[in-house]
Enzyme design. Structure first.
Site, short mmCIF file in Angstrom:
data_model
loop_
_atom_site.label_atom_id
_atom_site.label_comp_id
_atom_site.label_asym_id
_atom_site.label_seq_id
_atom_site.Cartn_x
_atom_site.Cartn_y
_atom_site.Cartn_z
N ASP A 39 0.85 -1.18 0.00
CA ASP A 39 0.00 0.00 0.00
C ASP A 39 0.89 1.23 0.00
O ASP A 39 2.05 1.18 0.44
CB ASP A 39 -0.91 0.02 1.23
CG ASP A 39 -2.12 0.91 1.06
OD1 ASP A 39 -3.19 0.38 0.72
OD2 ASP A 39 -1.99 2.13 1.25
N TYR A 165 -12.95 6.50 -13.09
CA TYR A 165 -13.11 5.30 -12.28
C TYR A 165 -13.88 4.23 -13.06
O TYR A 165 -13.44 3.08 -13.16
CB TYR A 165 -13.83 5.64 -10.98
CG TYR A 165 -13.96 4.46 -10.04
CD1 TYR A 165 -12.89 4.04 -9.27
CD2 TYR A 165 -15.18 3.78 -9.92
CE1 TYR A 165 -13.01 2.96 -8.40
CE2 TYR A 165 -15.31 2.71 -9.06
CZ TYR A 165 -14.22 2.30 -8.29
OH TYR A 165 -14.35 1.23 -7.45
N ILE A 196 -19.71 -0.81 -1.07
CA ILE A 196 -19.11 -1.46 0.08
C ILE A 196 -18.64 -0.37 1.04
O ILE A 196 -18.14 0.67 0.62
CB ILE A 196 -17.92 -2.35 -0.35
CG1 ILE A 196 -18.33 -3.28 -1.49
CG2 ILE A 196 -17.39 -3.13 0.85
CD1 ILE A 196 -19.43 -4.26 -1.17
N THR A 198 -16.26 1.23 2.68
CA THR A 198 -14.81 1.40 2.72
C THR A 198 -14.48 2.89 2.76
O THR A 198 -15.36 3.74 2.56
CB THR A 198 -14.15 0.79 1.47
OG1 THR A 198 -14.56 1.54 0.31
CG2 THR A 198 -14.53 -0.67 1.29
#
Length: 267
Positions: A39, A165, A196, A198
């Site tokens: 990451d 995106y 979701i 997140t």
């Protein structure tokens, strides 16, 4: 739960939080022997590595900027050398247009070019580059090598104000198919999450003029009346990476609470 992933070595990108972290932990929980987690946020990915170790697997935390080719190559090499190979690659990292620009108009007619480039580099080019550098190791694997890519329902239908995106996620779906063809017998599949819970989703909500209205708008088309959970996606990813999915390749799996199953909107 035995898929089986036992004894395999995995690399998960975008593993600092959210879906990526859930995938890494679930891989360890299901018997993967070692998980390299990567990451841009090195502190977050170290935390993920600790969670992986707590589940009994070895872990390697790697800081990586997926917009930098040399970082990607070093990430893959470090994983393979640290654990003696690579069996599972999960290209999970992704960013959304609103992460790189302010204001509320991010449509096709107004999105800054540099934002398009940034989203493309992380969401699509990095998936290809990571796969390219991982391919020699995956081809040498004798433990059911597999690639699982993060696409999105945004790659299947249009959503407002996130053109880069959506287009890049559509690209991931097709890249998954051509990867399955070109790298066979290495399997390659992708998952297409809906809404979701997140950090990426919360950032999208935050960019809206009315956060609560945006949340309601996105959940309304679903048959399951809530946000999805990262661990629900992680279990699908682990299945696709496991030997239980040995006859599945080149496919895209939707995990969206039923949003694309109909054309309705709940009141």
């Amino acid at each position: 739960m035995d898929g089986s992933l036992k004894g395999k070595v995995a690399l998960v990108t975008g593993a600092g939080r959210g879906i990526g972290r859930a995938i890494a932990v679930e891989l360890a929980r299901q018997g993967t022997s070692a998980v390299a987690v990567a990451d841009l946020d090195e502190t977050a990915v170290e935390e993920t590595a600790d969670l992986v170790r707590a589940e009994g697997a070895k872990a390697e935390a790697v800081g990586c900027d997926l917009r930098v080719r040399d970082d990607i190559e070093a990430m893959v090499t470090r994983c393979a050398e640290r654990f003696g190979g690579l069996d599972v690659l999960v290209n999970n990292a992704g960013v959304i247009d609103t992460a790189f620009t302010t204001g509320h108009d991010h449509g096709v007619g107004s999105l800054p070019e540099e934002v398009w480039d940034a989203v493309y580099e992380v969401n699509l080019k990095a998936v290809w580059l990571t796969t390219r550098f991982a391919a020699p190791y995956l081809r040498r694997s004798t433990r059911g090598p597999a690639i699982v890519n993060a696409a999105s329902v945004s790659g299947l239908v249009g959503f407002p104000n996130c053109p880069a995106y959506g287009v890049t996620k559509a690209g991931v779906i097709h890249l998954t198919k051509v990867t399955a063809v070109d790298l066979a017998p290495v399997r390659c599949n992708c998952f297409c999450p809906g809404v979701i819970d997140t950090q990426l989703t919360q950032e999208y909500f935050a960019a809206a003029e009315d956060r609560e209205a945006m949340a309601r708008e996105l959940v309304a088309p679903q048959l399951v009346d809530r946000l999805g959970r990262p661990e629900e996606v992680a279990r699908l990813v682990c299945f696709l990476a496991s030997d239980s999915a040995a006859f599945i390749t080149g496919a895209a799996y939707v995990v969206d609470g039923g949003a694309l199953a109909w054309r309705g909107v709940k009141g």
